[in-house]
Design an enzyme around this catalytic site. Structure first.
Site, PDB file in Angstrom:
ATOM      1  N   ASP A 202       0.836  -1.191   0.000  1.00 27.61           N
ATOM      2  CA  ASP A 202       0.000   0.000   0.000  1.00 27.61           C
ATOM      3  C   ASP A 202       0.882   1.257   0.000  1.00 27.61           C
ATOM      4  O   ASP A 202       1.913   1.297   0.684  1.00 27.61           O
ATOM      5  CB  ASP A 202      -0.800  -0.067   1.306  1.00 27.61           C
ATOM      6  N   GLU A 265       1.215  -0.007  -4.848  1.00 26.79           N
ATOM      7  CA  GLU A 265       0.306   1.095  -5.174  1.00 26.79           C
ATOM      8  C   GLU A 265       1.089   2.400  -5.238  1.00 26.79           C
ATOM      9  O   GLU A 265       1.690   2.810  -4.248  1.00 26.79           O
ATOM     10  CB  GLU A 265      -0.769   1.200  -4.098  1.00 26.79           C
TER      11      GLU A 265
HETATM   12  C1  GLC Z   1      -4.263   2.983   0.014  1.00 22.18           C
HETATM   13  C2  GLC Z   1      -5.478   2.110   0.040  1.00 22.18           C
HETATM   14  C3  GLC Z   1      -6.624   2.897   0.592  1.00 22.18           C
HETATM   15  C4  GLC Z   1      -6.262   3.372   1.978  1.00 22.18           C
HETATM   16  C5  GLC Z   1      -4.928   4.093   2.012  1.00 22.18           C
HETATM   17  C6  GLC Z   1      -4.415   4.252   3.407  1.00 22.18           C
HETATM   18  O1  GLC Z   1      -4.438   4.078  -0.833  1.00 22.18           O
HETATM   19  O2  GLC Z   1      -5.757   1.610  -1.243  1.00 22.18           O
HETATM   20  O3  GLC Z   1      -7.798   2.160   0.610  1.00 22.18           O
HETATM   21  O4  GLC Z   1      -7.260   4.230   2.462  1.00 22.18           O
HETATM   22  O5  GLC Z   1      -3.952   3.408   1.297  1.00 22.18           O
HETATM   23  O6  GLC Z   1      -3.921   3.045   3.894  1.00 22.18           O
END
Ligand code: GLC
Length: 530
Positions: A202, A265
């Site tokens: 993440d 991500e």
């Molecule tokens: C990422 C996740 C999201 C979350 C954020 C904080 O962007 O995809 O759902 O709110 O991280 O952990």
């Protein structure tokens, strides 16, 4: 590609929110035993890996992306034994398990943070990021939280502020403190040894911040309807020098266990996104997630542009990947018209690269309004139009009570349209959207040109998008009619004759044509040149 091609380049990856998938014990919340019961369904889709959104113990200030134990299972979802059983049962069917890995931050209830905030010289103090407030009590600088407001919160007891890129309940870990990566690497080994096939890390570009904490420059063209932290350019708290080494170290931990995958991500420019593949000497992510289609509606010109831009940027650096949906965006079923979803499926599943399918996408699930008393999403509270709960509602299995998701009271409402949009009714219909997904995924397995073949540059003729996928001994054409009108496609430049392998309407396979084919509105075709 060869037989040595890594599994994650050929697999379709199916993203699941365990809470929203299937409830085995009737408490209204989906769970790991429920997911085990649905593995046969996942198997019939033909997907070869699932990505589970966070499964760890969490007070759920942010849907589980606020973890209190990186080596545990949230009690509502099950136990470690349930997880082991899931891994066994999935592997028995040839399905890999990838887990979400939100390690940019922890929950404020994580024992590390509780200890860190207990005193300025506590053992874990430096595991988080602290700064003194300004003398007037204002935050140490102008950094903003993704969910709005300052990214700093004062800790009353120790009279310092801690940094949180997301909620105050999600304090950022200090990845510059060597004990932090050591602890996270050990937690990764804990899961890898249990058979996990990879991680989706993440917010991976956000692991490091500039230690001098200078102000970020203001953004003069800030759009108040977009992310609130875009009011400043995040130059000092995203993609900082050193972050690539952090990610390379995560990759080395995965490599200790063989052919595991590291997904990450990263929301950034494409030029910067590709830097997260790393280099041959220092590899990083196998798959930096492609954000380009997550907000798109199905407008031919825009899609063509997004595809070309992404492919041009990524191809020299690493293996592409594709997704229409994830848990942070409105569902494609609500961004597009129902009649467009088949051609969208064909577009996704014929690209060169790894496709991601989000649970329910294969039956055309749409956003579902969640009433305020049940709502969970902190982003939605601040900005109703960006509410993410709507895309996280229960999977629609059949037309019975609660769509077969639970025998109890579901934690989120089930869609009103579940009588029409559900797995059971689409399984009875040989030409359903679900059948389209299954056929496309099966064709990817049967036709190496679709997985391994080269892809010619994306071309666009008015409302038609088309491209070739080819191996030396096999040439396929994918033609997508993005409009509601009939369109004639002349393929004579590619060859005299072509046979239809698949129509998104599933009603004219094996038909051969000379020189041209006529596509119905929103029809997609995969043709084999003869
Ligand atoms: C990422 C996740 C999201 C979350 C954020 C904080 O962007 O995809 O759902 O709110 O991280 O952990």
């Amino acid at each position: 590609m060869t037989d040595e091609t890594p599994w994650w380049q050929r697999a379709v990856i199916y993203q699941i929110l365990v809470r929203s998938f299937f409830d085995a014990d009737g408490d209204g919340v989906g769970d790991l035993p429920g997911l085990v019961r649905k593995l046969d369904y996942i198997d019939t889709l033909g997907v070869e890996a699932v990505w589970l959104s966070p499964i760890f113990p969490s007070p759920r200030a942010d849907a589980g992306y606020d973890v209190t134990d990186f080596c545990g299972i949230h009690p509502q979802l099950g136990t470690l034994q349930d997880f082991d059983r899931l891994v066994d049962e999935a592997h028995r069917r040839g399905i890999r398990i990838v887990i979400d890995w939100p390690v940019n931050h922890t929950s404020d209830q994580h024992p590390w943070f509780e200890e860190a905030r207990s005193s300025r010289d506590s053992r874990h103090r430096n595991w988080y990021i602290w700064a003194d407030p300004n003398p007037d009590g204002a935050p140490p600088n102008n950094w903003l939280s993704v969910f709005g407001g300052s990214a700093w919160t004062v800790d009353e007891k120790t009279r310092q502020c801690y940094f949180h890129a997301f909620l105050p309940q999600q304090p950022d870990l200090n990845w510059r403190e060597p004990a932090v990566p050591t602890a996270i690497h050990d937690a990764m080994r804990f899961w890898l040894a249990r058979g996990v096939d990879g991680f989706r890390v993440d917010a991976v570009d956000m692991l490091l911040e500039n230690p001098d904490i200078p102000d970020n420059p203001p953004n003069p063209s800030f759009d108040p309807n977009g992310p609130p932290d875009a009011a400043v350019f995040q130059v000092h708290n995203r993609s900082q020098p050193g972050v690539h080494e952090c990610i390379a170290a995560l990759r080395r931990v995965c490599s200790e266990f063989g052919d595991r995958v590291l997904i990450g991500e990263v929301y950034t420019s494409l030029d910067n996104l590709v830097s997260y593949y790393g280099t041959p000497a220092q590899p990083e992510l196998h798959l930096p997630l492609n954000p380009e289609l997550l907000n798109q509606c199905l407008v031919a010109a825009e899609i063509a542009h997004a595809l070309v831009r992404y492919v041009d940027a990524v191809s020299p650096h690493g293996w592409p990947n594709w997704a229409w949906n994830n848990h942070d965006f409105h569902r494609l079923g609500s961004r597009a018209k129902p009649e467009q979803l088949r051609v969208a499926a064909m577009l996704l599943l014929t690209q060169r690269g790894t496709p991601f399918v989000y649970y329910g996408e294969e039956i055309g699930m749409r956003d579902v309004e969640v009433p305020p008393e049940l709502s969970e999403d902190p982003q939605g509270r601040a900005q109703p139009r960006r509410n993410r709960d709507v895309a996280r509602t229960p999977m629609q299995w059949n037309d019975g009570p609660n769509s077969g998701f639970t025998s109890g009271a579901p934690f989120f409402p089930v869609a009103d349209d579940y009588g029409q949009i559900n797995v059971a009714s689409q399984e009875r219909d040989p030409r359903s959207l679900l059948a389209v997904y299954r056929r496309l995924i099966a064709l990817r397995k049967a036709e190496p040109a679709l997985t391994d073949g080269l892809q010619t540059q994306f071309l666009r003729e008015a409302a038609l998008l088309f491209f070739r996928r080819e191996l030396p001994d096999r040439r396929l054409l994918v033609v997508l009619n993005m409009s509601s009108d009939h369109q004639v496609f002349d393929f004579s430049e590619c060859g005299p004759k072509a046979r239809i392998l698949l129509s998104t309407f599933l009603d004219r396979e094996d038909v051969s044509s000379d020189q041209e084919v006529c596509l119905r509105g929103y029809e997609g075709l995969i043709l084999a040149l003869e």
